[in-house]
Design a protein around this motif. Structure first.
Motif, mmCIF file in Angstrom:
data_model
loop_
_atom_site.group_PDB
_atom_site.id
_atom_site.type_symbol
_atom_site.label_atom_id
_atom_site.label_comp_id
_atom_site.label_asym_id
_atom_site.label_seq_id
_atom_site.Cartn_x
_atom_site.Cartn_y
_atom_site.Cartn_z
ATOM 1 N N GLN A 71 22.245 22.897 -106.598
ATOM 2 C CA GLN A 71 21.246 21.886 -106.915
ATOM 3 C C GLN A 71 19.862 22.510 -107.119
ATOM 4 O OE1 GLN A 71 22.125 18.824 -107.444
ATOM 5 N NE2 GLN A 71 24.207 18.885 -106.598
ATOM 6 N N ASN A 72 19.647 23.660 -106.497
ATOM 7 C CA ASN A 72 18.351 24.348 -106.592
ATOM 8 C C ASN A 72 18.362 25.519 -107.569
ATOM 9 O OD1 ASN A 72 17.262 22.687 -104.500
ATOM 10 N ND2 ASN A 72 18.346 23.970 -102.995
ATOM 11 N N ALA A 73 19.381 25.570 -108.421
ATOM 12 C CA ALA A 73 19.456 26.675 -109.373
ATOM 13 C C ALA A 73 18.277 26.644 -110.334
ATOM 14 C CB ALA A 73 20.763 26.584 -110.154
ATOM 15 N N ALA A 74 17.785 27.833 -110.633
ATOM 16 C CA ALA A 74 16.658 27.942 -111.553
ATOM 17 C C ALA A 74 17.083 27.567 -112.969
ATOM 18 C CB ALA A 74 16.114 29.370 -111.530
ATOM 19 N N PRO A 75 16.181 27.073 -113.768
ATOM 20 C CA PRO A 75 16.510 26.764 -115.168
ATOM 21 C C PRO A 75 17.055 28.014 -115.870
ATOM 22 C CG PRO A 75 14.365 25.871 -114.579
ATOM 23 C CD PRO A 75 14.778 26.739 -113.446
ATOM 24 N N GLY A 76 18.059 27.804 -116.673
ATOM 25 C CA GLY A 76 18.629 28.921 -117.421
ATOM 26 C C GLY A 76 19.719 29.669 -116.695
ATOM 27 N N ALA A 77 20.034 29.261 -115.437
ATOM 28 C CA ALA A 77 21.125 29.934 -114.704
ATOM 29 C C ALA A 77 22.448 29.667 -115.412
ATOM 30 C CB ALA A 77 21.180 29.439 -113.265
ATOM 31 N N ILE A 78 23.300 30.665 -115.422
ATOM 32 C CA ILE A 78 24.614 30.528 -116.052
ATOM 33 C C ILE A 78 25.658 30.981 -115.047
ATOM 34 C CG2 ILE A 78 24.656 32.821 -117.108
ATOM 35 C CD1 ILE A 78 25.813 29.682 -118.925
ATOM 36 N N PHE A 79 26.788 30.299 -115.028
ATOM 37 C CA PHE A 79 27.838 30.581 -114.060
ATOM 38 C C PHE A 79 29.127 30.932 -114.792
ATOM 39 C CE2 PHE A 79 24.785 27.782 -112.140
ATOM 40 C CZ PHE A 79 24.613 28.278 -110.863
#
Length: 489
Positions: A71-79
Motif C-alpha cells: 500500500q505504501n509502494a512508491a510510484p513507478g514500483a514494478i513487481f
C-alpha cells in the motif's frame, strides 16, 4: 519502501495429486532438480539479475502481510510475480529479464496463462488482487481480464506449467545427478542419449538386443543407433514414469509402494539366467571386477591432488583416520567377503541398477531398468550375481542418492571428528528393513552384499571429482560401512 523492482515468488499453488504421487507432499519450491531446489534456482537467477528485493510467499498470511506493505509502494514500483508452479526452461533468461525489468512499460504477462496462472510484471494495482487468499478461479479471471490478457510477451524464459504430469516429468528429465559425458535430448515421445564415449553407447544400445527373453520385460527397448565417428547415440521411448532416485530423495514412497519396488527388482534378479561356472571361477570374477577395480580407482584417486587433499583432511578429522589407511581395512573386508561368497554361477546382469536408473510407477507397479553397463554380445553380459544387488543396496542402505544430490552435511562432533548427516535422516529405516528382510528371505548374505557395496563407494571416488563436496560424503559412508562390517560376526 520498495526498490524499482521487487520479485514476488508465490509458492502458494498446491501440488496436484498427480505430482504428489511422484515427489510426495510438499511445495513446488522444495522439489530438487539436478541437486538444486526450484526455489533456490529461482532466487539464484534473480540475484544474478541484480535484484535483492525478494519475497517468498508460502501461505496467505505472507501474502496479506506483503499486501499491507505494498500500500505504501512508491510510484513507478514494478513487481515480478513468479508462481512456483511455473518454471523457466531457459533459466539464464530470467536473470536477463530481471536486469531489464526496470524498463518495463507497465503491467504485462511473461507467458500465456496456463490453468489460471502466469508469470507477470505487474504494477501495484495489478498485483494487489493476487495477494488475497489463494484461489485458482480468482487468478484465472484476473489474468484473463482485458487489462492483462492483451499484454503478453513472447515467453522469453520458456515458462512451463509443472502441474501437468507430462510437462513435470519432461522438465525433470535428468533431474537426479548424471555423469557429465552423457547428453539426453527429448523429442516428442522419444529420448535420445548421446556421448563421445561411442563404445559405451553401442554397448548400452546393444544390451536390450542381446538380453535373454526373460529379462526384456524389465528393460526399456533401445532403437535408432547412430555413430558419426565422433558421437554415438541411441533412442528410447520417453515414458511418463519418474526414476526411483527422484522419488526416494523426496520421500515419496510409503511402505507399501517401496515393498512393491523391492519385490519388482528382486523379480528381475530372479529372472536373470545363470551360468554355472563353479565357485572358484565366480570368485575370480569378483576379484577382477570388484576388488581389483576398487584398488585401481583408489590408486588413481590417491595419486592426484584432490585425492591427497581428501586423504589429509580425513587423517586429521576422519572417524577412521586417513583414507589411505582405512581403505586398506576396507580391502581386507571385501577380500574376505569374496572368500566367504559361495556363489557358483554368473548372471546376465544390468550392471548399474542405482535408483536413478530404475523407472518405477507406484500406481501401476511398472518397473523398467535403463542405462545398463551394456554389452555388445551375450558373452559380455555375464557378471557376478551379487553385483546388481550391491548397486541397489548402495541406494537403500548406503544413502547414495542423498549424497549424490548434495542432501547431506559433514559436521564435527564433540571429539572433533567428521560425521556425515543425511538430510532428514536419509533413507527411512522402514525402507531399509523391507530390503533386508527380503534379502534374508531370498537366502542372500547381507554381509557379503554390503562388503561389495563398500567397494562401490570407494571405487566411485575418482568419478566424482567434478563435485568435491561429494568425495568426503562417500568416504564417510565407507567409514560407516567398514565399522558395520567389522562388528558383524
Amino acid at each position: 519502501m520498495f526498490a524499482r523492482l521487487t520479485v514476488v515468488y508465490d509458492d502458494r499453488p498446491p501440488l496436484p495429486r498427480e505430482i504428489e504421487e511422484i515427489v510426495g507432499a510438499g511445495r513446488f519450491s522444495a522439489i530438487l532438480r539436478r541437486r538444486v531446489s526450484f526455489g533456490e534456482l529461482i532466487r539464484d537467477e534473480i540475484l544474478k539479475g541484480g535484484c535483492e528485493d525478494f519475497y517468498h510467499l508460502t501461505d496467505d498470511l505472507d501474502a496479506n502481510f506483503l499486501a499491507g506493505m505494498i500500500q505504501n509502494a512508491a510510484p513507478g514500483a514494478i513487481f515480478l510475480r513468479l508462481p512456483s508452479c511455473q518454471m523457466p526452461t531457459r533459466a539464464g533468461k530470467l536473470a536477463d529479464l530481471v536486469a531489464q525489468a526496470i524498463y518495463a512499460p507497465g503491467s504485462r504477462l511473461l507467458a500465456e496463462p496456463a490453468h489460471g496462472e502466469a508469470p507477470a510484471l505487474l504494477e501495484t494495482g495489478d498485483l494487489l488482487p493476487l495477494l488475497s487468499p489463494y484461489n485458482a478461479q480468482v487468478m484465472r479471471e484476473h489474468f484473463l481480464s482485458p487489462a492483462l490478457s492483451g499484454r503478453v510477451s513472447g515467453n522469453p524464459c520458456g515458462f512451463v506449467d509443472l502441474r501437468r504430469p507430462e510437462q513435470f516429468l519432461e522438465f525433470m528429465a535428468g533431474a537426479t545427478e548424471t555423469r557429465a559425458f552423457n547428453n539426453a535430448r527429448i523429442s516428442g515421445w522419444t529420448l535420445r542419449k548421446s556421448s563421445s564415449d561411442r563404445a559405451k553407447m553401442q554397448a548400452e544400445y546393444s544390451f536390450f538386443h542381446v538380453a535373454p527373453e526373460s529379462l526384456k520385460p524389465f528393460l526399456l527397448p533401445t532403437f535408432g543407433f547412430e555413430d558419426d565417428g565422433k558421437v554415438a547415440s541411441y533412442a528410447m521411448e520417453r515414458l511418463a514414469v519418474p526414476d526411483c532416485a527422484m522419488q526416494f530423495i523426496h520421500f515419496a514412497f510409503d511402505e507399501s509402494a517401496f515393498a512393491d519396488l523391492v519385490d519388482g527388482f528382486l523379480n528381475f534378479i530372479a529372472a536373470r539366467p545363470l551360468r554355472p561356472d563353479g565357485v572358484a571361477a565366480v570368485r575370480a570374477v569378483a576379484r577382477a571386477s570388484i576388488l581389483n577395480k576398487m584398488d585401481a580407482r583408489l590408486e588413481k584417486f590417491l595419486g592426484c591432488d584432490m585425492g591427497r587433499r581428501v586423504d589429509r583432511m580425513l587423517a586429521e578429522a576422519g572417524p577412521l583416520g586417513a583414507l589411505s589407511k582405512f581403505a586398506a581395512r576396507g580391502r581386507e573386508l571385501v577380500a574376505a567377503a569374496i572368500e566367504a561368497d559361495a556363489s557358483d554361477s554368473l548372471a546376465i546382469g544390468h550392471g548399474d541398477p542405482c535408483f536413478s536408473n530404475i523407472l518405477f510407477d507406484r500406481r501401476t507397479r511398472l518397473l523398467r531398468l535403463i542405462d545398463p553397463r551394456g554389452a555388445r554380445s551375450r558373452d559380455e553380459a555375464w557378471m557376478h550375481p551379487l553385483y546388481d544387488l550391491a548397486k541397489f543396496s548402495h541406494s537403500v542402505l548406503g544413502g547414495y542418492d542423498f549424497i549424490n544430490n548434495d542432501l547431506f552435511d559433514c559436521v564435527i562432533d564433540r571429539s572433533l571428528s567428521l560425521q556425515l548427516l543425511l538430510q532428514s535422516g536419509g533413507p527411512p529405516r522402514w525402507s531399509q528393513e523391507i530390503f533386508m528382510t527380503r534379502l534374508q528371505a531370498a537366502g542372500v548374505d547381507l554381509k557379503i552384499v554390503r562388503a561389495y557395496e563398500l567397494s562401490l563407494f570407494l571405487s566411485m571416488l575418482p568419478l566424482h571429482m567434478d563435485h568435491p563436496q561429494k568425495l568426503v560424503g562417500f568416504a564417510l559412508t565407507a567409514c560407516k560401512l567398514i565399522s558395520w562390517l567389522e562388528e558383524q560376526p
